[in-house]
Design an enzyme around this catalytic site. Structure first.
Site, PDB file in Angstrom:
ATOM      1  N   LYS A   5      37.598  14.292  17.667  1.00 47.39           N
ATOM      2  CA  LYS A   5      37.664  14.635  19.100  1.00 47.39           C
ATOM      3  C   LYS A   5      36.287  14.777  19.759  1.00 47.39           C
ATOM      4  O   LYS A   5      36.147  14.537  20.948  1.00 47.39           O
ATOM      5  CB  LYS A   5      38.472  15.927  19.294  1.00 47.39           C
ATOM      6  CG  LYS A   5      39.953  15.740  19.028  1.00 47.39           C
ATOM      7  CD  LYS A   5      40.699  17.030  19.309  1.00 47.39           C
ATOM      8  CE  LYS A   5      42.197  16.804  19.170  1.00 47.39           C
ATOM      9  NZ  LYS A   5      42.965  17.965  19.625  1.00 47.39           N
ATOM     10  N   ASP A  12      44.922  18.849  25.844  1.00 41.54           N
ATOM     11  CA  ASP A  12      45.460  19.911  24.975  1.00 41.54           C
ATOM     12  C   ASP A  12      45.775  21.194  25.754  1.00 41.54           C
ATOM     13  O   ASP A  12      46.839  21.785  25.586  1.00 41.54           O
ATOM     14  CB  ASP A  12      44.461  20.241  23.856  1.00 41.54           C
ATOM     15  CG  ASP A  12      44.368  19.130  22.822  1.00 41.54           C
ATOM     16  OD1 ASP A  12      45.369  18.433  22.610  1.00 41.54           O
ATOM     17  OD2 ASP A  12      43.283  18.970  22.225  1.00 41.54           O
TER      18      ASP A  12
END
Ligand code: ATR
Length: 284
Positions: free
Chosen positions: A71, A107
């Site tokens: 990420k 997220d």
């Protein structure tokens, strides 16, 4: 689904990746809306991230999800990242648009939506979070825009302190402490929402929970980001006392739904995505 020369390709990259629910969730959504898209998964070793992103660009892969451990590493390969991803130094969604690679983090939005859509709007509420890792950071960043107060408890207190320090600018009250039974018992009596953002309770440790069941009460909302098992020990204990519960799969669905919307520009069929995730989980 008929794949042709015009089919748009999306994928998830990570390492490991074989247990990802995203292909099932996203393909179900593409099918439901009759979109000429297909979604697959690529296992990419950390040493190959830059090559993989160059390949994605060269092949014109339209959408990408990025999961552990890439990420942060993908950011250097992107032409643009949104404010949230920049702050978090974490990208979980890439859109290849007009030859440019654009990065987003969905997220936090996913967690916030999971709460709101399940009747637990954190606006003006006090939230207790267990954990201080990457997932906590993303969720806390979204929550501070809405909640009144965050209490962050972590096994390693210094990590919780770092998290609170980075969110200082939001102007909200953030309390940090250790994840000890005494502290948990004291803090839980004073909050509206409890969120487990650690990996505790994840398969195979399905009987583990960080909070004793007698500390839970019916006027709490309890959310766990662990989605395998579907009902963690924490969720089971919370249900047993009559608390409102939000399963981890809800966050997974809503962060995927946000990615879907970025790539397709269409409203995501959330119910279809939920059904696909549950079917895939049931298959083991
Ligand atoms: P992610 O990016 O998925 O959030 P992470 O950054 O490794 O993963 O964070 C994992 C979180 O779970 C951390 O808050 C970790 O606590 P530490 O900072 O003390 O390591 C927490 N965690 C993992 N296992 C735990 C356990 N057995 N008890 C308590 N906390 C645990």
């Amino acid at each position: 689904m008929a794949i042709s020369g015009k089919t748009c390709v999306c994928a998830v990259i990570g390492d490991p990746i074989e247990h990802s629910l995203s292909p099932a969730i996203q393909n179900a959504a593409f099918n439901a809306l009759n979109l000429d898209f297909v979604y697959t998964a690529f296992r990419v070793k950390p040493s190959e991230v830059v090559n993989a992103l160059a390949g994605i660009h060269a092949l014109g892969i339209v959408g990408l999800n990025v999961t552990m451990p890439h990420k942060e590493a993908v950011i250097k390969c992107l032409d643009w990242v949104d404010e949230t991803a920049k702050f978090l130094k974490s990208v979980n969604t890439i859109h290849c648009k007009d030859g440019k690679l654009l990065g987003y983090s969905t997220d936090g939005i996913g967690a916030l939506k999971a709460l709101k859509e399940n009747g637990a709007d954190p606006h003006g509420k006090r939230v207790l979070m267990f954990g201080a890792g990457g997932a906590t950071r993303a969720i806390a960043y979204a929550l501070v825009q809405e909640a009144d107060e965050l209490v962050v408890l972590n096994r390693t207190v210094s990590e919780a302190q770092k998290l609170a320090e980075s969110l200082k600018k939001c102007g909200k009250k953030i309390i940090v402490d250790s994840l000890s039974p005494d502290v948990i018992e004291e803090k839980i009596s004073d909050v509206d929402i409890l969120l487990n953002t650690t990996s505790v309770g994840m398969k195979p440790n399905i009987n583990q929970s960080l909070i004793a069941s007698n500390n839970l009460k019916s006027d709490l909302t309890v959310m766990d980001i662990v989605y395998n098992p579907f009902e963690t020990q924490l969720v089971k204990d919370a249900k047993a006392v009559g608390a409102k519960v939000v399963n981890g799969v809800e966050m997974l669905i809503y962060q995927g739904a946000a990615s879907f919307e970025i790539w397709t520009g269409q409203q995501p069929p959330v119910q279809v995505m939920r059904k696909a995730a549950l079917e895939q989980l049931n298959r083991g």
